[in-house]
Design a protein around this motif. Structure first.
Motif, PDB file in Angstrom:
ATOM      1  N   ALA A 192      42.141 -14.584  19.055  1.00 48.68           N
ATOM      2  CA  ALA A 192      41.965 -16.015  18.933  1.00 48.68           C
ATOM      3  C   ALA A 192      40.412 -16.183  19.037  1.00 48.68           C
ATOM      4  O   ALA A 192      39.877 -17.279  18.889  1.00 48.68           O
ATOM      5  CB  ALA A 192      42.455 -16.826  19.912  1.00 48.68           C
ATOM      6  N   GLY A 193      39.537 -15.244  18.758  1.00 48.15           N
ATOM      7  CA  GLY A 193      38.173 -15.302  18.509  1.00 48.15           C
ATOM      8  C   GLY A 193      37.787 -16.049  17.513  1.00 48.15           C
ATOM      9  O   GLY A 193      38.607 -15.974  16.419  1.00 48.15           O
ATOM     10  N   HIS A 194      36.606 -16.445  17.184  1.00 42.80           N
ATOM     11  CA  HIS A 194      35.871 -17.037  15.872  1.00 42.80           C
ATOM     12  C   HIS A 194      35.822 -15.805  14.820  1.00 42.80           C
ATOM     13  O   HIS A 194      35.429 -14.706  15.014  1.00 42.80           O
ATOM     14  CB  HIS A 194      34.689 -17.526  16.225  1.00 42.80           C
ATOM     15  N   LEU A 195      36.234 -16.172  13.724  1.00 40.34           N
ATOM     16  CA  LEU A 195      36.001 -15.333  12.488  1.00 40.34           C
ATOM     17  C   LEU A 195      34.771 -15.816  11.823  1.00 40.34           C
ATOM     18  O   LEU A 195      34.544 -16.891  11.658  1.00 40.34           O
ATOM     19  CB  LEU A 195      37.163 -15.369  11.732  1.00 40.34           C
ATOM     20  N   THR A 196      34.004 -14.538  11.287  1.00 39.94           N
ATOM     21  CA  THR A 196      33.044 -15.022  10.280  1.00 39.94           C
ATOM     22  C   THR A 196      33.008 -13.964   9.008  1.00 39.94           C
ATOM     23  O   THR A 196      33.363 -12.733   9.354  1.00 39.94           O
ATOM     24  CB  THR A 196      31.479 -14.754  10.870  1.00 39.94           C
ATOM     25  N   PRO A 197      32.703 -14.531   7.887  1.00 39.66           N
ATOM     26  CA  PRO A 197      32.644 -13.499   6.837  1.00 39.66           C
ATOM     27  C   PRO A 197      31.654 -12.450   7.042  1.00 39.66           C
ATOM     28  O   PRO A 197      30.409 -12.633   7.342  1.00 39.66           O
ATOM     29  CB  PRO A 197      32.202 -14.423   5.585  1.00 39.66           C
ATOM     30  N   ALA A 198      32.028 -11.315   6.861  1.00 42.85           N
ATOM     31  CA  ALA A 198      31.123 -10.147   6.740  1.00 42.85           C
ATOM     32  C   ALA A 198      31.328  -9.153   5.533  1.00 42.85           C
ATOM     33  O   ALA A 198      32.429  -8.953   5.203  1.00 42.85           O
ATOM     34  CB  ALA A 198      31.333  -9.307   8.244  1.00 42.85           C
ATOM     35  N   PRO A 199      30.220  -8.532   5.174  1.00 43.77           N
ATOM     36  CA  PRO A 199      30.379  -7.530   3.971  1.00 43.77           C
ATOM     37  C   PRO A 199      31.173  -6.165   4.241  1.00 43.77           C
ATOM     38  O   PRO A 199      30.806  -5.536   5.367  1.00 43.77           O
ATOM     39  CB  PRO A 199      29.108  -7.259   3.449  1.00 43.77           C
ATOM     40  N   VAL A 200      32.111  -5.819   3.534  1.00 48.48           N
ATOM     41  CA  VAL A 200      32.684  -4.788   3.670  1.00 48.48           C
ATOM     42  C   VAL A 200      32.225  -3.579   2.505  1.00 48.48           C
ATOM     43  O   VAL A 200      31.430  -4.263   1.547  1.00 48.48           O
ATOM     44  CB  VAL A 200      34.343  -4.660   3.535  1.00 48.48           C
ATOM     45  N   SER A 201      32.205  -2.496   2.567  1.00 44.67           N
ATOM     46  CA  SER A 201      31.846  -1.551   1.671  1.00 44.67           C
ATOM     47  C   SER A 201      32.380  -1.574   0.405  1.00 44.67           C
ATOM     48  O   SER A 201      31.678  -0.985  -0.598  1.00 44.67           O
ATOM     49  CB  SER A 201      32.271   0.043   2.099  1.00 44.67           C
ATOM     50  N   GLY A 202      33.669  -2.028   0.139  1.00 41.94           N
ATOM     51  CA  GLY A 202      34.429  -2.413  -1.023  1.00 41.94           C
ATOM     52  C   GLY A 202      35.055  -1.068  -1.421  1.00 41.94           C
ATOM     53  O   GLY A 202      35.505  -1.048  -2.450  1.00 41.94           O
ATOM     54  N   ARG A 203      35.055  -0.280  -0.734  1.00 45.92           N
ATOM     55  CA  ARG A 203      35.900   1.011  -0.886  1.00 45.92           C
ATOM     56  C   ARG A 203      37.204   0.942  -0.392  1.00 45.92           C
ATOM     57  O   ARG A 203      37.665   0.453   0.880  1.00 45.92           O
ATOM     58  CB  ARG A 203      35.091   2.274  -0.349  1.00 45.92           C
ATOM     59  N   ALA A 204      38.282   1.367  -1.212  1.00 47.40           N
ATOM     60  CA  ALA A 204      39.674   1.098  -0.868  1.00 47.40           C
ATOM     61  C   ALA A 204      40.372   2.129  -1.541  1.00 47.40           C
ATOM     62  O   ALA A 204      40.100   2.938  -2.416  1.00 47.40           O
ATOM     63  CB  ALA A 204      40.112  -0.111  -1.210  1.00 47.40           C
ATOM     64  N   THR A 205      41.788   2.334  -1.188  1.00 47.79           N
ATOM     65  CA  THR A 205      42.718   3.157  -1.872  1.00 47.79           C
ATOM     66  C   THR A 205      43.679   1.946  -2.434  1.00 47.79           C
ATOM     67  O   THR A 205      44.143   1.242  -1.823  1.00 47.79           O
ATOM     68  CB  THR A 205      43.385   4.212  -1.035  1.00 47.79           C
ATOM     69  N   VAL A 206      44.373   2.415  -3.296  1.00 44.76           N
ATOM     70  CA  VAL A 206      45.748   1.680  -3.769  1.00 44.76           C
ATOM     71  C   VAL A 206      46.742   2.071  -2.779  1.00 44.76           C
ATOM     72  O   VAL A 206      47.348   3.327  -2.675  1.00 44.76           O
ATOM     73  CB  VAL A 206      46.237   2.095  -5.385  1.00 44.76           C
TER      74      VAL A 206
END
Ligand SMILES: [Zn+2]
Length: 145
Positions: free
Chosen positions: A56-70
């Motif tokens: 239940a903590g506070h969420l803030t937007p943060a950048p991710v690497s953008g790397r992913a797999t299908v």
């Protein structure tokens, strides 16, 4: 990554923007994929929520690497939207930051037949007008590294 930002060639389906999803749809203006992250426990949360489902903590937007797999995908052959040429690929991709951290997005810049489960992909953005402003639709392309 901002060099990847190009005017959209095809209209994507977009939800109404609100305080929770706005960072996701506009972070691409500086080439960043923004995902909500818990300030207390560090958990990444997608889709956006009001609080952390774990603590239940506070969420803030943060950048991710953008790397992913299908994770899974479907090739759509039905012209539901006349602005989007078929066939096109709709996928669930899993970001490398956290097991189970998944997004729905189109896979672009490749033959639909070449997409497979486990394909390494990276984020790119398609600029598109939406609700009177520019949004930057996250899409994924095969990773070439
Ligand atoms: Zn948390």
């Amino acid at each position: 990554m901002s060099d990847d930002v190009a005017p959209a060639t095809a209209a994507r389906m977009l939800p109404p923007l609100d305080e929770h999803n706005r960072p996701y749809w506009t972070g691409g203006s500086d080439g960043r994929l923004l995902i909500h992250r818990c300030e207390s426990c560090g958990r990444w949360v997608s889709p956006p929520a009001a609080d952390c489902p774990d603590c239940a903590g506070h969420l803030t937007p943060a950048p991710v690497s953008g790397r992913a797999t299908v994770f899974t995908y479907t090739v759509n052959h039905q012209p539901f939207n006349p602005a989007v040429p078929v066939p096109y690929v709709i996928a669930i991709v899993e970001l490398e930051e956290q097991p189970g951290l998944r997004l729905a997005a189109n896979i672009v810049d490749c033959e639909p037949d070449s997409v497979r489960v486990g394909l390494p992909v990276e984020v790119a953005f398609e600029r598109q007008p939406h609700e009177g402003q520019d949004v930057y639709v996250p899409v994924f392309t095969p990773r070439r590294d």
